[in-house]
Scaffold this active site. Structure first.
Site, PDB file in Angstrom:
ATOM      1  N   GLY A  58       7.727  -4.848  -5.788  1.00  0.00           N
ATOM      2  CA  GLY A  58       6.829  -3.710  -5.870  1.00  0.00           C
ATOM      3  C   GLY A  58       7.459  -2.469  -6.468  1.00  0.00           C
ATOM      4  N   HIS A  59       6.617  -1.473  -6.666  1.00  0.00           N
ATOM      5  CA  HIS A  59       7.045  -0.254  -7.349  1.00  0.00           C
ATOM      6  C   HIS A  59       8.092   0.515  -6.552  1.00  0.00           C
ATOM      7  CE1 HIS A  59       3.417   2.135  -5.455  1.00  0.00           C
ATOM      8  NE2 HIS A  59       4.100   1.463  -4.567  1.00  0.00           N
TER       9      HIS A  59
END
Length: 341
Positions: free
Chosen positions: A246-247
């Site tokens: 994820g970011h």
């Protein structure tokens, strides 16, 4: 496809720093598993559990670990090495056929923007797209249908297999390998409820992904761009197939991430950690250096350096084992309680 020439066992022993037992003149033409190997092939025995299969095997030679007691037998050879798996890796390098690659230069069906910079010796296959301002380093290989979007940068000798997508402004270091259909820099998964409660507001993801040297990423893996700054992957890290990162995650150096792991946003993983298959990590978790997570662990808490955790939810491995043992006894305990009641 060309194949490596046969090699004698005496030369193989020198190649793997092994101790030769048996006939050093035997010619080896390839490698195979112990049960399926035929005459002229080399196999390996790294564990006592498989030593008993040597007698029945048709293999002409075997790499064996230092503590395995075996005799080569007539017309066969054993190469005793410190680590049979690592020795086999050297042998496989010798016998490996050259990987396929596009012809040198840019294929006539590829699209490369005039403002892109291409290094020496690049190979860009059919139906690739290289966007404005991109930099493709010396010796890079882009197989068919690779997309490198605006102002992305690829370090020298990086290889992108078919279907890889590198989104805008993302960077890869030297000697990276990205297998088929990897996506680097898709939007991070960021939404918030609208003020009037009627829907979801998409949070702009204006950051990038920065991948260091010697990183290998398995097929179908996705690494999201950061909300701001960069999602980072450290030098030498190896990521298996179908992993989601994820970011704003920060993965350290020489981390191993097995298949189907899910790593949420803003997770930090320290150098040298190992994640088994299907590990799930919630957002904003900090994992120390040298941590081990067993397969299918679901992590909800930070982990200090050097610890091994497992289970769902994950906990220190001794606690996880005790819990599993207790759950195994639970049906009998419930039965006894019903009988008493």
């Amino acid at each position: 496809m060309t194949h490596a020439p046969a090699i004698g066992c005496r030369e193989l022993a020198r190649m793997v720093d092994g101790e030769l037992h048996g006939d050093g003149d035997i010619q080896i033409t390839g490698v195979a598993e112990l049960r399926s190997a035929t005459r002229g092939q080399l196999t390996f025995i790294g564990d006592d559990r498989y030593a008993s299969l040597w007698t029945a095997s048709e293999a002409s030679a075997a790499l064996v670990g230092p503590d395995i007691e075996l005799e080569p037998g007539s017309g066969r050879a054993l190469l005793r090495v410190a680590d049979a798996d690592l020795a086999m890796a050297r042998v496989l390098e010798h016998f490996a056929p050259a990987p396929p690659a596009p012809e040198p230069g840019v294929h006539r069906l590829a699209v490369v923007h005039d403002s892109a910079t291409l290094g020496e010796g690049v190979r860009i296959g059919p139906h690739c797209f290289v966007g404005p301002g991109c930099v493709v380093g010396d010796g890079c290989v882009l197989h068919a249908n690779v997309t490198v979007m605006d102002h992305a940068r690829l370090g020298p000798a990086t290889v992108l297999w078919p279907g890889v997508v590198i989104r805008e402004r993302c960077t890869l270091g030297e000697r990276c390998i990205l297998h088929a259909n990897v996506t680097i820099g898709a939007d991070g998964f960021g939404y918030r409820p609208a003020a009037d409660g009627t829907g979801l507001v998409k949070i702009p993801q204006i950051g990038t992904v920065a991948i260091a040297d010697d990183v290998e990423i398995g097929a179908g893996t996705c690494i999201d761009r950061a909300k701001f700054d960069a999602t980072t992957i450290g030098r030498g890290t190896k990521i298996d197939n179908l992993v989601q990162i994820g970011h704003n995650a920060h993965i350290g150096r020489h981390v191993i991430i097995a298949g189907s792991c899910g790593i949420a946003g803003s997770v930090t993983i320290g150098d040298g950690s190992v994640l088994g298959g299907m590990v799930a990590i919630r957002d904003h978790i900090v994992i120390g250096r040298g941590v081990r997570l067993t397969g299918a662990a679901q992590l909800m808490h930070d982990i200090p350096d050097g610890e091994t955790w497992g289970g769902s939810p994950a906990r220190p491995i001794r606690e996880a084992v005790k819990q599993a043992q207790a759950l195994k006894r639970l049906p009998d305990i419930l039965k006894q309680l019903r009988q008493r009641g």
